[in-house]
Design a protein around this motif. Structure first.
Motif, PDB file in Angstrom:
ATOM      1  N   TYR A  94       0.782  -1.276   0.114  1.00 47.07           N
ATOM      2  CA  TYR A  94       0.108   0.085  -0.048  1.00 47.07           C
ATOM      3  C   TYR A  94       0.745   1.213  -0.019  1.00 47.07           C
ATOM      4  O   TYR A  94       1.711   1.396   0.771  1.00 47.07           O
ATOM      5  CB  TYR A  94      -0.989  -0.172   1.100  1.00 47.07           C
ATOM      6  CG  TYR A  94      -1.783  -1.131   1.189  1.00 47.07           C
ATOM      7  CD1 TYR A  94      -3.136  -1.115   0.473  1.00 47.07           C
ATOM      8  CD2 TYR A  94      -1.597  -2.356   1.923  1.00 47.07           C
ATOM      9  CE1 TYR A  94      -3.849  -2.343   0.451  1.00 47.07           C
ATOM     10  CE2 TYR A  94      -2.326  -3.446   2.029  1.00 47.07           C
ATOM     11  CZ  TYR A  94      -3.611  -3.320   1.250  1.00 47.07           C
ATOM     12  OH  TYR A  94      -4.283  -4.537   1.188  1.00 47.07           O
ATOM     13  N   VAL A  95       0.738   2.250  -0.857  1.00 52.56           N
ATOM     14  CA  VAL A  95       1.365   3.398  -1.047  1.00 52.56           C
ATOM     15  C   VAL A  95       0.296   4.647  -0.884  1.00 52.56           C
ATOM     16  O   VAL A  95      -0.891   4.624  -1.521  1.00 52.56           O
ATOM     17  CB  VAL A  95       2.112   3.451  -2.223  1.00 52.56           C
ATOM     18  CG1 VAL A  95       3.209   2.424  -2.134  1.00 52.56           C
ATOM     19  CG2 VAL A  95       1.338   3.411  -3.615  1.00 52.56           C
ATOM     20  N   THR A  96       0.934   5.705  -0.639  1.00 54.84           N
ATOM     21  CA  THR A  96       0.171   6.900  -0.551  1.00 54.84           C
ATOM     22  C   THR A  96       0.839   7.932  -1.691  1.00 54.84           C
ATOM     23  O   THR A  96       2.098   8.200  -1.663  1.00 54.84           O
ATOM     24  CB  THR A  96       0.010   7.626   0.524  1.00 54.84           C
ATOM     25  OG1 THR A  96       0.933   7.923   1.411  1.00 54.84           O
ATOM     26  CG2 THR A  96      -0.950   6.710   1.696  1.00 54.84           C
ATOM     27  N   LYS A 108      -3.883   9.965  -2.423  1.00 59.04           N
ATOM     28  CA  LYS A 108      -4.396   8.646  -3.220  1.00 59.04           C
ATOM     29  C   LYS A 108      -3.810   7.678  -2.395  1.00 59.04           C
ATOM     30  O   LYS A 108      -2.814   7.721  -2.015  1.00 59.04           O
ATOM     31  CB  LYS A 108      -4.191   8.637  -4.778  1.00 59.04           C
ATOM     32  CG  LYS A 108      -4.839   9.500  -5.476  1.00 59.04           C
ATOM     33  CD  LYS A 108      -6.247   9.459  -5.735  1.00 59.04           C
ATOM     34  CE  LYS A 108      -6.957  10.469  -6.792  1.00 59.04           C
ATOM     35  NZ  LYS A 108      -8.265  10.156  -6.986  1.00 59.04           N
ATOM     36  N   LEU A 109      -4.947   6.707  -2.096  1.00 58.63           N
ATOM     37  CA  LEU A 109      -4.252   5.481  -1.577  1.00 58.63           C
ATOM     38  C   LEU A 109      -4.443   4.271  -2.698  1.00 58.63           C
ATOM     39  O   LEU A 109      -5.446   4.173  -2.976  1.00 58.63           O
ATOM     40  CB  LEU A 109      -5.247   4.845  -0.399  1.00 58.63           C
ATOM     41  CG  LEU A 109      -4.885   3.619   0.151  1.00 58.63           C
ATOM     42  CD1 LEU A 109      -3.524   3.523   0.735  1.00 58.63           C
ATOM     43  CD2 LEU A 109      -5.959   3.160   1.324  1.00 58.63           C
ATOM     44  N   LEU A 133      -7.881   2.616  -3.813  1.00 57.92           N
ATOM     45  CA  LEU A 133      -8.648   2.355  -2.740  1.00 57.92           C
ATOM     46  C   LEU A 133      -9.192   3.808  -1.956  1.00 57.92           C
ATOM     47  O   LEU A 133      -9.848   3.836  -1.004  1.00 57.92           O
ATOM     48  CB  LEU A 133      -7.978   1.510  -1.708  1.00 57.92           C
ATOM     49  CG  LEU A 133      -7.402   0.304  -2.213  1.00 57.92           C
ATOM     50  CD1 LEU A 133      -6.805  -0.323  -0.797  1.00 57.92           C
ATOM     51  CD2 LEU A 133      -8.530  -0.777  -2.552  1.00 57.92           C
ATOM     52  N   THR A 134      -8.754   4.888  -2.959  1.00 57.45           N
ATOM     53  CA  THR A 134      -9.377   6.257  -2.280  1.00 57.45           C
ATOM     54  C   THR A 134     -10.813   6.425  -2.268  1.00 57.45           C
ATOM     55  O   THR A 134     -11.461   5.898  -3.159  1.00 57.45           O
ATOM     56  CB  THR A 134      -8.551   7.264  -3.416  1.00 57.45           C
ATOM     57  OG1 THR A 134      -7.306   7.155  -3.465  1.00 57.45           O
ATOM     58  CG2 THR A 134      -8.978   8.741  -2.466  1.00 57.45           C
ATOM     59  N   VAL A 419       5.605   4.872   1.125  1.00 57.32           N
ATOM     60  CA  VAL A 419       5.356   3.399   0.990  1.00 57.32           C
ATOM     61  C   VAL A 419       4.796   3.015   2.578  1.00 57.32           C
ATOM     62  O   VAL A 419       5.448   3.260   3.341  1.00 57.32           O
ATOM     63  CB  VAL A 419       6.439   2.447   0.944  1.00 57.32           C
ATOM     64  CG1 VAL A 419       6.062   1.005   1.074  1.00 57.32           C
ATOM     65  CG2 VAL A 419       6.723   2.592  -0.307  1.00 57.32           C
ATOM     66  N   VAL A 420       3.505   2.845   2.854  1.00 57.15           N
ATOM     67  CA  VAL A 420       3.044   2.947   4.018  1.00 57.15           C
ATOM     68  C   VAL A 420       2.637   1.522   4.782  1.00 57.15           C
ATOM     69  O   VAL A 420       2.287   1.244   5.882  1.00 57.15           O
ATOM     70  CB  VAL A 420       1.613   3.630   4.084  1.00 57.15           C
ATOM     71  CG1 VAL A 420       1.931   4.782   3.917  1.00 57.15           C
ATOM     72  CG2 VAL A 420       0.595   3.160   3.104  1.00 57.15           C
TER      73      VAL A 420
END
Length: 431
Positions: A94-96, A108-109, A133-134, A419-420
């Motif tokens: 998952y990144v933002t 944006k997710l 996924l936003t 990078v979350v």
């Protein structure tokens, strides 16, 4: 067999209620069946469950509208527990991303899957972004962490939980009884953590609130509150306060493993302790951290099923990290291992500041380019990188080998990215 029996018991009451309401439908059905020379064979209930259990999440969410019985089954905890799947091939990343669009700041997710051209066990080299996924409700919130397919979004002091599989979002109520949260104190810290209670089979959200108290220097004390919220509760669910035996200030991120969460904290300034919280008993315990650990560059990680502390203070300067592994919690025994980066990879660690984001199931440390800073009020600020190329590193603790992993096919070009999280669970739990 126990699973099928539980499902039948769950549906028994629902079926009886619906039978009383469907007399007219039954009469019509009998009339239609009499007109037919051939009766369609009824699919056994056991087979229906087996079929549903093999369907992807998108299909299950759509099939909830087939009937109330199916909706009740698909949303039941007995059924969703069976559907918690650890993906067999590779985790999702998952990144933002953040950028300006018509003078408006957009965030944006995105979710990315492992590139089929790479081998996850040996030469993983890239992920490919394939999901956005936003949702509007995320605006103004920052991504905290992901646990078993459940994401935590925070806009202090508020928090939201998002199921990445079912796409369901819930906003948790405010902690109205907190004495610290209502204070206008610039140095208070708020941390959230999603965890699973394996004894009662419950997902819980823990909130830790702390701020400096009286005293200065080594005599400074802290004020700490612990709050617990049970997910899947009814509308009257609320936060419960848990007794904290020793007030402290968390100074690292959180490791969540084996039904417990762990982090490093100060009880006194420059005296780090390893704090552990058991999600089942809801008890807090503390151990003295190694005396010579550099707390400001240390993070708790999981090392082959054990709790460890990774001191990466010397990574950029000397290419070294110290790994402290807890060998015996009761005796507070730690073992120390020094890791040395291969000389050919020193250019990587010399040129960029990295932070630890946990470990993979292959016991590789996830190292992410550091671009998070905090204001005096502990607000998270994500700053720009010098490139729009998304990437991170995996460090093999056994082989002392670091690998660069690229994230490809990004739909937006921006240098503000992060990078979350890495997660490999599909969770069908209904929040």
């Amino acid at each position: 067999m126990g699973f099928i029996k539980a499902c039948r018991h769950h549906l028994a009451r629902e079926s009886k209620r619906m039978k009383r309401k469907s007399m007219v439908i039954k009469r019509r059905r009998r009339r239609d069946m009499c007109k037919s020379h051939k009766l369609m064979p009824e699919i056994p209930f056991d087979l229906v469950i087996e079929i549903l259990a093999r369907l992807p999440a998108k299909s299950l969410m759509r099939f909830k509208s087939v009937s109330k019985v199916w909706s009740s089954l698909i949303c039941s905890r007995t059924f969703t527990n069976r559907l918690i799947r650890v993906t067999s091939s590779a985790p999702r990343l998952y990144v933002t991303l953040s950028f300006l669009e018509n003078s408006d700041r957009k965030t944006k997710l995105l979710s990315s899957s492992f590139s089929p051209s790479s081998d996850i066990t040996t030469t993983m080299s890239s992920f490919v972004i394939d999901q956005d996924l936003t949702i509007p409700a995320m605006k103004g919130y920052y991504f905290s962490h992901v646990f078993r397919g459940l994401m935590c979004f925070v806009k202090e002091p508020g928090v939201q939980i998002y199921n990445t599989t079912t796409k369901q979002l819930v906003v948790l109520p405010d902690i109205e009884e907190s004495n610290i949260l209502v204070e206008d104190h610039m140095n208070k810290r708020i941390m959230y953590c999603i965890g699973h209670d394996p004894v009662h089979d419950q997902y819980k959200v823990v909130c830790i609130v702390a701020r400096p108290g009286e005293g200065f220097g080594e005599l400074r004390m802290w004020l700490t509150e612990y709050w617990v919220f049970i997910l899947e509760g009814n509308e009257s669910s609320r936060w419960r306060k848990i007794a904290c035996p020793s007030p402290h200030l968390p100074i690292t991120g959180i490791l969540n493993t084996n039904g417990c969460m762990h982090y490093v904290a100060w009880i006194r300034v420059l005296d780090p302790m390893l704090v552990s919280f058991d999600f089942s008993s809801e008890e807090i315990s503390m151990l003295q951290a190694p005396k010579d650990i550099r707390w400001f560059k240390s993070d708790p990680i999981e090392y082959y099923g054990r709790v460890a502390l990774l001191d990466h203070f010397g990574l950029g300067r000397e290419g070294t990290m110290n790994l402290w592994v807890m060998e015996d919690g009761e005796k507070n025994m730690w073992s120390k291992k020094t890791l040395v980066v291969h000389p050919s990879q020193m250019d990587i660690v010399n040129s960029i500041s990295l932070r630890v984001e946990g470990t993979t199931r292959n016991n590789e440390v996830i190292l992410v380019p550091q671009n998070k800073n905090y204001t005096q009020t502990d607000q998270v600020i994500v700053e720009s990188h010098d490139t729009s190329l998304l990437y991170f590193f995996l460090y093999d603790l056994q082989k002392n080998l670091m690998r660069k992993v690229e994230i490809k096919e990004t739909p937006y070009q921006t240098t503000v990215w992060d990078v979350v999280g890495l997660d490999d669970v599909e969770n069908f739990m209904y929040l």
